[in-house]
Scaffold this motif. Structure first.
Motif: not given
Ligand SMILES: Nc1ncnc2c1ncn2[C@@H]1O[C@H](COP(=O)(O)OP(=O)(O)OP(=O)(O)O)[C@@H](O)[C@H]1O
Ligand SMILES: [Mg+2]
Length: 148
Positions: A14-15, A142-143, A134-137, A44-45
């Motif tokens: 979530s963060s 999600t991994m 990544p979510a759009l906003d 994406a991270g």
């Protein structure tokens, strides 16, 4: 780990606060499969997650994407080497061969690989595949982990 002994997981972040837990899951999974492929679009991270994995393993060096060299080498607290690849910039797989990518993958050391889609013919037979979405906003990511 599921009943067949393979790793398969869905992990919601979530963060950035959820990053340490996500990294811990991967470190545990890497005990049996030290090659981890990170897929996900730009931003994406992938690097952020790899940085946290290295932090938890006691790496002292600055962890950022290798650019010209294609591979960074770090030393974990236990003295073992970790290899961090980023193949985003290569134009042909030959460049990965030239740095000896297959030898690194065969080394038994932890190999953390960004943009593995650039080297489809050089990938080892077995690996952990981590997909970051990544979510759009917002900050939710999600991994998804799969063992191949
Ligand atoms: N789990 C997360 N939650 C919130 N923000 C994140 C998370 N992971 C990364 N970020 C932020 O997203 C941005 C991009 O992350 P990062 O550089 O890790 O992406 P990347 O997938 O490695 O991109 P590239 O393909 O360009 O190398 C950074 O500013 C980072 O702080
Ligand atoms: Mg990156």
């Amino acid at each position: 780990m599921d009943s067949t002994g393979t790793h398969k997981a869905h992990f919601q972040m979530s963060s950035l606060a959820d990053l340490p837990a996500a990294a811990s899951v991967l470190i545990a999974a890497a005990q049996s499969e030290p090659i981890i492929l990170f897929e996900g679009q730009m931003g994406a991270g992938k690097t952020t997650l790899i940085r946290e994995i290295c932090f938890q393993l006691g790496v002292q060096e600055n962890v950022s994407s290798p650019t010209f060299a294609l591979v960074n080498e770090y030393e974990a607290a236990d003295g073992k080497l970790i290899y961090h690849f980023d193949f985003y910039r290569i134009r042909e797989e030959r460049e990965a061969l030239d740095i000896g990518a297959p030898e690194y993958f065969d080394s038994g050391r932890l190999c953390l690989i960004e943009w593995p889609s650039m080297i489809p013919n050089l990938l080892p037979e077995h690996y952990l595949l981590v997909k970051l979405q990544p979510a759009l906003d917002g900050e939710v990511r999600t991994m998804i982990i799969n063992q191949v």
